[in-house]
Design a protein around this motif. Structure first.
Motif, PDB file in Angstrom:
ATOM      1  N   GLY A  43      54.421  47.388  34.242  1.00 47.60           N
ATOM      2  CA  GLY A  43      53.519  46.683  35.227  1.00 47.60           C
ATOM      3  C   GLY A  43      52.459  45.782  33.872  1.00 47.60           C
ATOM      4  N   ILE A  44      52.291  46.469  32.630  1.00 43.10           N
ATOM      5  CA  ILE A  44      51.416  45.154  32.047  1.00 43.10           C
ATOM      6  C   ILE A  44      52.186  43.805  31.603  1.00 43.10           C
ATOM      7  CG2 ILE A  44      52.602  45.786  30.032  1.00 43.10           C
ATOM      8  CD1 ILE A  44      50.077  45.484  28.860  1.00 43.10           C
ATOM      9  N   PHE A  49      51.942  38.755  34.098  1.00 41.15           N
ATOM     10  CA  PHE A  49      53.106  37.217  33.965  1.00 41.15           C
ATOM     11  C   PHE A  49      52.974  37.048  35.731  1.00 41.15           C
ATOM     12  CE2 PHE A  49      54.736  38.563  29.916  1.00 41.15           C
ATOM     13  CZ  PHE A  49      53.782  37.319  29.057  1.00 41.15           C
ATOM     14  N   HIS A  50      52.094  37.920  36.239  1.00 45.99           N
ATOM     15  CA  HIS A  50      52.576  37.872  37.681  1.00 45.99           C
ATOM     16  C   HIS A  50      50.755  38.631  38.244  1.00 45.99           C
ATOM     17  CE1 HIS A  50      54.052  37.628  42.074  1.00 45.99           C
ATOM     18  NE2 HIS A  50      55.238  37.550  41.368  1.00 45.99           N
ATOM     19  N   PRO A  51      49.790  37.971  38.269  1.00 45.02           N
ATOM     20  CA  PRO A  51      49.048  39.011  38.636  1.00 45.02           C
ATOM     21  C   PRO A  51      48.410  39.271  39.833  1.00 45.02           C
ATOM     22  CG  PRO A  51      48.437  36.444  38.307  1.00 45.02           C
ATOM     23  CD  PRO A  51      50.036  37.249  37.877  1.00 45.02           C
ATOM     24  N   THR A  52      49.500  38.482  40.944  1.00 42.52           N
ATOM     25  CA  THR A  52      49.300  38.736  41.839  1.00 42.52           C
ATOM     26  C   THR A  52      50.325  40.215  42.614  1.00 42.52           C
ATOM     27  OG1 THR A  52      49.576  36.582  42.956  1.00 42.52           O
ATOM     28  CG2 THR A  52      49.984  37.849  44.734  1.00 42.52           C
ATOM     29  N   ARG A  53      50.904  40.287  41.863  1.00 42.20           N
ATOM     30  CA  ARG A  53      51.823  41.372  42.315  1.00 42.20           C
ATOM     31  C   ARG A  53      51.549  42.629  41.519  1.00 42.20           C
ATOM     32  NH1 ARG A  53      57.757  41.635  39.747  1.00 42.20           N
ATOM     33  NH2 ARG A  53      58.434  39.983  41.561  1.00 42.20           N
ATOM     34  N   HIS A  54      50.629  42.713  40.354  1.00 41.86           N
ATOM     35  CA  HIS A  54      49.830  43.827  40.136  1.00 41.86           C
ATOM     36  C   HIS A  54      48.848  43.992  40.655  1.00 41.86           C
ATOM     37  CE1 HIS A  54      47.708  46.205  37.352  1.00 41.86           C
ATOM     38  NE2 HIS A  54      46.859  45.175  37.550  1.00 41.86           N
ATOM     39  N   VAL A  58      47.960  47.408  42.323  1.00 40.92           N
ATOM     40  CA  VAL A  58      46.647  48.554  42.799  1.00 40.92           C
ATOM     41  C   VAL A  58      45.737  48.924  43.932  1.00 40.92           C
ATOM     42  CG1 VAL A  58      44.052  48.139  42.063  1.00 40.92           C
ATOM     43  CG2 VAL A  58      46.169  47.746  40.525  1.00 40.92           C
ATOM     44  N   GLU A  59      45.769  47.570  44.851  1.00 40.92           N
ATOM     45  CA  GLU A  59      44.921  48.418  46.775  1.00 40.92           C
ATOM     46  C   GLU A  59      46.571  49.012  46.825  1.00 40.92           C
ATOM     47  OE1 GLU A  59      43.080  47.646  49.301  1.00 40.92           O
ATOM     48  OE2 GLU A  59      42.405  47.050  47.363  1.00 40.92           O
TER      49      GLU A  59
END
Length: 99
Positions: A43-44, A49-54, A58-59
């Protein structure tokens, strides 16, 4: 200062944090995690490296753990004994005894 001096300072700080956690002054437990594996360590990498997926994950987590709906008028007593004051039951006062 020698290297061992810095090592002693770091070790002392670590021991102080461990003591504070043990005595309950600070809480280092992660209460947001439920059991299971999942993408914990990876997850880190997504966060960096892929903030949209993170953000999507979270949503999704936020939407799957919704609170219970609030009661609406007309639902009834919902577990409260609805008895007159002269009978044994709810008399308008709640008393909690801890033994």
């Amino acid at each position: 200062m020698e290297w061992w001096g810095w090592a002693l300072i770091a070790l002392g700080a670590l021991a102080l944090v461990a003591l504070a956690h043990r005595l309950g002054w600070i809480d280092l437990s992660d209460k947001s995690r439920r059991g299971g594996g999942g993408p914990g360590v990876l997850g880190i990498g997504d966060e960096v490296f892929h903030p949209t997926r993170h953000e999507a994950q979270v949503e999704l987590d936020r939407q799957t753990s919704l609170p219970a709906p609030a009661p609406v008028p007309g639902d009834g007593p919902l577990g409260i004994v609805n008895a007159p004051a002269d009978e044994h039951g709810y008399a308008g006062r709640l008393r909690i005894q801890v033994d």
